[in-house]
Design a protein around this motif. Structure first.
Motif, PDB file in Angstrom:
ATOM      1  N   ALA A  38      32.550   6.543 -12.740  1.00  0.00           N
ATOM      2  CA  ALA A  38      33.277   5.269 -12.123  1.00  0.00           C
ATOM      3  C   ALA A  38      34.121   4.377 -13.439  1.00  0.00           C
ATOM      4  N   THR A  39      34.131   4.638 -14.383  1.00  0.00           N
ATOM      5  CA  THR A  39      34.967   3.750 -15.884  1.00  0.00           C
ATOM      6  C   THR A  39      35.579   5.105 -16.724  1.00  0.00           C
ATOM      7  N   ARG A  40      36.239   4.619 -17.360  1.00  0.00           N
ATOM      8  CA  ARG A  40      37.352   4.886 -18.413  1.00  0.00           C
ATOM      9  C   ARG A  40      36.207   5.950 -19.499  1.00  0.00           C
ATOM     10  N   ARG A  41      34.833   5.726 -19.582  1.00  0.00           N
ATOM     11  CA  ARG A  41      34.764   5.754 -20.589  1.00  0.00           C
ATOM     12  C   ARG A  41      33.515   6.750 -19.517  1.00  0.00           C
ATOM     13  N   THR A  42      33.765   6.525 -18.445  1.00  0.00           N
ATOM     14  CA  THR A  42      32.506   7.947 -18.060  1.00  0.00           C
ATOM     15  C   THR A  42      33.575   9.046 -17.798  1.00  0.00           C
ATOM     16  N   THR A  43      34.859   8.887 -17.810  1.00  0.00           N
ATOM     17  CA  THR A  43      35.894   9.754 -17.349  1.00  0.00           C
ATOM     18  C   THR A  43      36.529  10.870 -18.691  1.00  0.00           C
ATOM     19  N   PHE A  44      35.720  11.916 -18.855  1.00  0.00           N
ATOM     20  CA  PHE A  44      36.170  12.886 -19.779  1.00  0.00           C
ATOM     21  C   PHE A  44      36.644  14.076 -19.300  1.00  0.00           C
ATOM     22  N   TYR A  45      36.632  15.200 -20.179  1.00  0.00           N
ATOM     23  CA  TYR A  45      36.712  16.928 -20.237  1.00  0.00           C
ATOM     24  C   TYR A  45      35.726  17.968 -21.255  1.00  0.00           C
ATOM     25  N   THR A  46      35.781  18.437 -21.740  1.00  0.00           N
ATOM     26  CA  THR A  46      34.527  19.123 -22.232  1.00  0.00           C
ATOM     27  C   THR A  46      34.948  20.592 -22.531  1.00  0.00           C
ATOM     28  N   PHE A  47      34.957  21.090 -23.434  1.00  0.00           N
ATOM     29  CA  PHE A  47      34.801  22.602 -23.423  1.00  0.00           C
ATOM     30  C   PHE A  47      34.028  23.058 -25.292  1.00  0.00           C
ATOM     31  N   THR A  48      34.354  23.600 -25.634  1.00  0.00           N
ATOM     32  CA  THR A  48      33.541  24.381 -26.475  1.00  0.00           C
ATOM     33  C   THR A  48      34.637  25.154 -27.152  1.00  0.00           C
ATOM     34  N   CYS A  49      34.444  24.606 -28.190  1.00  0.00           N
ATOM     35  CA  CYS A  49      35.714  25.239 -29.406  1.00  0.00           C
ATOM     36  C   CYS A  49      35.460  26.808 -29.690  1.00  0.00           C
ATOM     37  N   PRO A  50      36.524  27.752 -29.720  1.00  0.00           N
ATOM     38  CA  PRO A  50      36.563  28.963 -29.842  1.00  0.00           C
ATOM     39  C   PRO A  50      36.591  29.064 -31.249  1.00  0.00           C
ATOM     40  N   GLU A  51      36.735  28.614 -32.624  1.00  0.00           N
ATOM     41  CA  GLU A  51      36.643  28.712 -33.151  1.00  0.00           C
ATOM     42  C   GLU A  51      35.640  28.775 -34.468  1.00  0.00           C
ATOM     43  N   CYS A  52      34.759  27.331 -34.199  1.00  0.00           N
ATOM     44  CA  CYS A  52      33.632  26.452 -34.727  1.00  0.00           C
ATOM     45  C   CYS A  52      32.759  26.799 -33.937  1.00  0.00           C
ATOM     46  N   GLY A  53      32.805  26.625 -32.647  1.00  0.00           N
ATOM     47  CA  GLY A  53      31.661  26.977 -31.122  1.00  0.00           C
ATOM     48  C   GLY A  53      30.667  25.004 -30.907  1.00  0.00           C
ATOM     49  N   ALA A  54      31.811  24.142 -31.402  1.00  0.00           N
ATOM     50  CA  ALA A  54      30.996  23.195 -31.359  1.00  0.00           C
ATOM     51  C   ALA A  54      31.567  22.997 -29.749  1.00  0.00           C
ATOM     52  N   SER A  55      30.924  21.691 -29.489  1.00  0.00           N
ATOM     53  CA  SER A  55      30.451  20.881 -28.099  1.00  0.00           C
ATOM     54  C   SER A  55      31.824  20.236 -27.968  1.00  0.00           C
ATOM     55  N   VAL A  56      33.121  19.544 -27.645  1.00  0.00           N
ATOM     56  CA  VAL A  56      33.795  19.007 -28.401  1.00  0.00           C
ATOM     57  C   VAL A  56      34.172  17.848 -26.695  1.00  0.00           C
ATOM     58  N   ARG A  57      34.369  16.922 -26.964  1.00  0.00           N
ATOM     59  CA  ARG A  57      33.701  16.066 -25.265  1.00  0.00           C
ATOM     60  C   ARG A  57      34.868  14.731 -25.965  1.00  0.00           C
ATOM     61  N   LYS A  58      36.319  14.895 -24.563  1.00  0.00           N
ATOM     62  CA  LYS A  58      37.465  14.082 -24.863  1.00  0.00           C
ATOM     63  C   LYS A  58      38.109  12.937 -23.266  1.00  0.00           C
ATOM     64  N   PRO A  59      38.236  11.402 -23.902  1.00  0.00           N
ATOM     65  CA  PRO A  59      38.651  11.476 -22.786  1.00  0.00           C
ATOM     66  C   PRO A  59      39.425  11.867 -21.912  1.00  0.00           C
ATOM     67  N   ALA A  60      39.477  11.933 -21.177  1.00  0.00           N
ATOM     68  CA  ALA A  60      40.726  11.852 -19.638  1.00  0.00           C
ATOM     69  C   ALA A  60      41.601  10.638 -19.509  1.00  0.00           C
ATOM     70  N   GLY A  61      42.337  10.534 -19.427  1.00  0.00           N
ATOM     71  CA  GLY A  61      43.193   9.056 -18.283  1.00  0.00           C
ATOM     72  C   GLY A  61      43.726   9.750 -17.414  1.00  0.00           C
ATOM     73  N   GLU A  62      44.918   9.083 -16.935  1.00  0.00           N
ATOM     74  CA  GLU A  62      45.452   9.108 -15.365  1.00  0.00           C
ATOM     75  C   GLU A  62      46.197  10.772 -15.332  1.00  0.00           C
ATOM     76  N   ARG A  63      46.915  10.562 -16.997  1.00  0.00           N
ATOM     77  CA  ARG A  63      47.718  12.163 -17.039  1.00  0.00           C
ATOM     78  C   ARG A  63      46.735  13.096 -17.118  1.00  0.00           C
ATOM     79  N   ILE A  64      45.811  12.829 -17.583  1.00  0.00           N
ATOM     80  CA  ILE A  64      45.767  14.293 -18.216  1.00  0.00           C
ATOM     81  C   ILE A  64      44.587  14.765 -17.237  1.00  0.00           C
ATOM     82  N   ILE A  65      43.762  13.567 -15.960  1.00  0.00           N
ATOM     83  CA  ILE A  65      43.501  14.047 -14.905  1.00  0.00           C
ATOM     84  C   ILE A  65      44.174  14.916 -13.928  1.00  0.00           C
ATOM     85  N   GLU A  66      45.525  14.288 -13.871  1.00  0.00           N
ATOM     86  CA  GLU A  66      46.312  15.019 -12.924  1.00  0.00           C
ATOM     87  C   GLU A  66      46.801  15.976 -14.143  1.00  0.00           C
TER      88      GLU A  66
END
Length: 112
Positions: free
Chosen positions: A68-96
């Motif tokens: 519902a908010t910018r804080r709760t809109t994000f994308y995630t992935f696991t780094c293929p190099e170090c295995g870290a779980s990554v979470r980054k914010p997703a604005g309108e363009r990223i969502i698109e």
């Protein structure tokens, strides 16, 4: 004036002709969502904030959460190099870009 229909009804076309051309008749209203074809080779550039690695990921390696908010809109992935779980914010363009590229999307609901 030419009255020939631009797109003839599929009823008069042999089914084998449709499969050979890749053209499918439009679904009937109310039969559900129409999937959008996405090329299998869609790749997304990403970076890991932990190891600072830069790489490309397939759509299947990413997840998009839309809240519902910018804080709760994000994308995630696991780094293929170090295995870290990554979470980054997703604005309108990223969502698109992510939804257009076939990334699986989760819609977060807020409590009433």
């Amino acid at each position: 004036m030419n009255r020939t229909p631009l797109f003839p009804a599929a009823g008069g076309v042999r089914p084998e002709a449709l499969s050979a051309t890749g053209i499918r008749p439009a679904p009937r209203p109310g039969t559900g969502p129409v999937p959008v074809p996405v090329p299998a080779a869609v790749r997304f550039r990403a970076a890991c904030p932990d190891c600072r690695g830069r790489f490309e990921l397939a759509a299947a390696a990413l997840r998009l959460a839309i809240g519902a908010t910018r804080r709760t809109t994000f994308y995630t992935f696991t780094c293929p190099e170090c295995g870290a779980s990554v979470r980054k914010p997703a604005g309108e363009r990223i969502i698109e870009l992510l939804t257009g590229g076939g990334v699986r999307t989760l819609r977060l609901h807020t409590a009433l």
